[in-house]
Write a protein that holds these residues in place. Structure first.
Motif, PDB file in Angstrom:
ATOM      1  N   PHE A 282     -38.457  42.637  19.434  1.00 42.35           N
ATOM      2  CA  PHE A 282     -37.181  42.630  18.729  1.00 42.35           C
ATOM      3  C   PHE A 282     -37.320  43.474  17.477  1.00 42.35           C
ATOM      4  N   HIS A 283     -36.429  44.425  17.314  1.00 44.25           N
ATOM      5  CA  HIS A 283     -36.463  45.328  16.167  1.00 44.25           C
ATOM      6  C   HIS A 283     -35.155  45.190  15.396  1.00 44.25           C
ATOM      7  N   THR A 284     -35.229  44.985  14.090  1.00 39.91           N
ATOM      8  CA  THR A 284     -34.009  44.927  13.285  1.00 39.91           C
ATOM      9  C   THR A 284     -33.936  46.156  12.388  1.00 39.91           C
TER      10      THR A 284
ATOM     11  N   ILE B  68     -27.514  43.746  11.580  1.00 38.70           N
ATOM     12  CA  ILE B  68     -27.441  44.756  12.627  1.00 38.70           C
ATOM     13  C   ILE B  68     -27.509  46.136  11.994  1.00 38.70           C
TER      14      ILE B  68
ATOM     15  N   LYS C 211     -27.872  33.566  17.455  1.00 40.42           N
ATOM     16  CA  LYS C 211     -28.830  34.523  16.898  1.00 40.42           C
ATOM     17  C   LYS C 211     -30.197  33.880  16.715  1.00 40.42           C
TER      18      LYS C 211
ATOM     19  N   ALA D 145     -29.650  45.791  15.602  1.00 43.43           N
ATOM     20  CA  ALA D 145     -30.849  45.102  16.071  1.00 43.43           C
ATOM     21  C   ALA D 145     -30.988  45.430  17.548  1.00 43.43           C
ATOM     22  N   THR D 146     -32.223  45.534  18.008  1.00 40.31           N
ATOM     23  CA  THR D 146     -32.465  45.945  19.383  1.00 40.31           C
ATOM     24  C   THR D 146     -33.536  45.071  20.012  1.00 40.31           C
TER      25      THR D 146
ATOM     26  N   ASN E 231     -28.923  46.612  22.595  1.00 41.60           N
ATOM     27  CA  ASN E 231     -28.678  47.027  21.221  1.00 41.60           C
ATOM     28  C   ASN E 231     -27.465  46.289  20.678  1.00 41.60           C
TER      29      ASN E 231
ATOM     30  N   TRP F 265     -34.462  36.186  13.186  1.00 41.92           N
ATOM     31  CA  TRP F 265     -33.397  37.164  13.009  1.00 41.92           C
ATOM     32  C   TRP F 265     -32.357  36.635  12.035  1.00 41.92           C
TER      33      TRP F 265
END
Length: 155
Positions: free
Chosen positions: A137-139, A123, A112, A125-126, A45, A119
């Motif tokens: 990848f999740h933002t 943030i 990044k 972001a995970t 994270n 991306w």
């Protein structure tokens, strides 16, 4: 008696500190760590002390993985690595128990894009890295329900 009190204070103090010292890593060290094979789901994270949505996620992220086998959560700070004491004080204040890594790269835009080509650097972001090496990848701010859903999907 003075020594016994001192020992007691040290023991009590240990209960409130992060069990692992904060690591300061450059991008190559970070990349090597996330690319190392593992039998567990690893969740990275990305956060900063000045990011309110990041801070909101941290407690329920930590609570969700606390007793989960084969799941590891690492908080990766993008704060200024020249002042690690700020991050350490923040971790202590929130009583964060998961490992915390501080990225030392000055040009964050470079790493990044290497980590996730689309991306923007926003943030929180995970990054989820499954045992088979697959990634998600999740933002943006993630709800507790979404976090648990993604853990289930990648375990």
């Amino acid at each position: 008696m003075f020594i016994n009190i001192k020992v007691l204070l040290i023991i009590i103090g240990l209960g409130f500190n992060n069990p692992e010292p904060m690591l300061t890593l450059d991008y190559d060290d970070f990349k090597n760590k996330i690319e190392t094979k593992s039998d567990e789901l690893r969740i990275y994270n990305f956060w900063a002390t000045w990011c309110a949505p990041c801070i909101k996620e941290m407690p329920y992220f930590e609570a969700a993985v606390k007793n989960m086998e084969n799941t590891k959560l690492v908080f990766v700070s993008i704060d200024d690595a020249r002042k690690p004491e700020r991050v350490e004080a923040f971790i202590d204040k929130l009583e964060i128990m998961s490992p915390v890594w501080l990225l030392s790269e000055k040009e964050q835009k470079n790493w990044k894009r290497q980590l996730e080509k689309d991306w923007s650097g926003a943030i929180p972001a995970t990054l989820f890295v499954a045992a088979d090496g697959s990634r998600h990848f999740h933002t943006g701010l993630m709800s507790e329900e979404k976090f648990k859903e993604l853990i289930a999907a990648y375990r």
